[in-house]
Scaffold this active site. Sequence first.
Site, PDB file in Angstrom:
ATOM      1  N   HIS A 213     -13.187  30.323  24.072  1.00  0.00           N
ATOM      2  CA  HIS A 213     -14.137  31.419  24.264  1.00  0.00           C
ATOM      3  C   HIS A 213     -14.942  31.644  22.993  1.00  0.00           C
ATOM      4  O   HIS A 213     -14.398  31.568  21.886  1.00  0.00           O
ATOM      5  CB  HIS A 213     -13.398  32.702  24.665  1.00  0.00           C
ATOM      6  CG  HIS A 213     -12.752  32.601  26.010  1.00  0.00           C
ATOM      7  ND1 HIS A 213     -11.556  31.944  26.211  1.00  0.00           N
ATOM      8  CD2 HIS A 213     -13.153  33.040  27.225  1.00  0.00           C
ATOM      9  CE1 HIS A 213     -11.243  31.992  27.509  1.00  0.00           C
ATOM     10  NE2 HIS A 213     -12.203  32.659  28.138  1.00  0.00           N
TER      11      HIS A 213
ATOM     12  N   ASP B 220     -16.502  29.907  26.824  1.00  0.00           N
ATOM     13  CA  ASP B 220     -16.922  30.861  27.849  1.00  0.00           C
ATOM     14  C   ASP B 220     -17.311  32.213  27.263  1.00  0.00           C
ATOM     15  O   ASP B 220     -16.969  32.551  26.125  1.00  0.00           O
ATOM     16  CB  ASP B 220     -15.773  31.096  28.831  1.00  0.00           C
ATOM     17  CG  ASP B 220     -15.515  29.894  29.725  1.00  0.00           C
ATOM     18  OD1 ASP B 220     -16.092  28.822  29.482  1.00  0.00           O
ATOM     19  OD2 ASP B 220     -14.723  30.051  30.679  1.00  0.00           O
TER      20      ASP B 220
HETATM   21 NI    NI Z   1     -14.699  34.219  31.251  1.00  0.00          NI
END
Ligand code: NI
Length: 305
Positions: free
Chosen positions: A250, A105
């Site tokens: 991430h 992400d």
């Molecule tokens: Ni996020």
Amino acid sequence: MSLFLSGCTTDQADQVHNEQQKHPSSAETNHPQDQKQYASGSKQNADQQKPSKPAVTNPIPKYEFTPVNPDTLDQKQSEDLARLKDQSVIFNSSRKIKKVALTFDDGPDDQYTPQILDILKEENVHATFFVVGKMAHKNPQMLKRIVSEGHIIGNHTWDHPLIPKLTQKQLESELERADQEIYKIIGYKVHFFRPPYEAIHGGKEQILAKGYQIIDWDVDTEDWKAGRTPEGIYQTIVKEVQPGSIILEHCAGGDRSATVKSLRKTIQYLKNQGYEIVTLDQLLQIPAYENTPTKENTPPADGRV
Ligand code: NI
């Protein structure tokens, strides 16, 4: 949707350049207007035999969704996959199929995302990236690289807000701006959406009404926490992963060096355990995009955005 599609503009010279990569015979056309536009472009265009802009060698691939052969599934597996399509929020796929998805992400950025892409390429693994619209706007080449290397994209809003704090109009803007930015860069209208902070209260119906499939996760590596170590990330995955897992990591938005450092070991562990690491569309058997870029709307592949 149709307004959105027709709103996209393409630069003719870039379009031709792009087409020449895919269809060498069209390079012989030499349309006068194209020559004029090339001439007014950079010096590199003078020598079309040596394209030097990186994305030329990595054109946006055509998306093809290949459904799994139903003959390879038993009844329970088929039922599990069928049920996913009725879920408003998906956390994982069938626990009876030994596949998992890695998701990254908050990118793309130009620091950690390329390191993650390098490792994925070396390990021959494809992942899913939930991108923030304004990050894509800042790093369009990285978004192109992600897609050109066989990964898929989902919408993670324009500015990563807390959805429960938004008005309907603000949420609409967050979704649309991100969609349009992604579309402008890679030519795809995405289907998967992931809410920032897993917070969807007050916005869920609006998001679903726009046709998104909302995706959360069942394995949070907590790589977003300050002080998280590569070993900590790795151990969380070892402890929590199951068939059908959607793993949250991430690729931007903070110091992601621990994510990068743990990734190869994580992938090798999953492979050694017999997991097939796939993109979300394969894991869920739900298409990732609502369109396939066509000659008309494929964005330039020569690096200009
Ligand atoms: Ni996020």
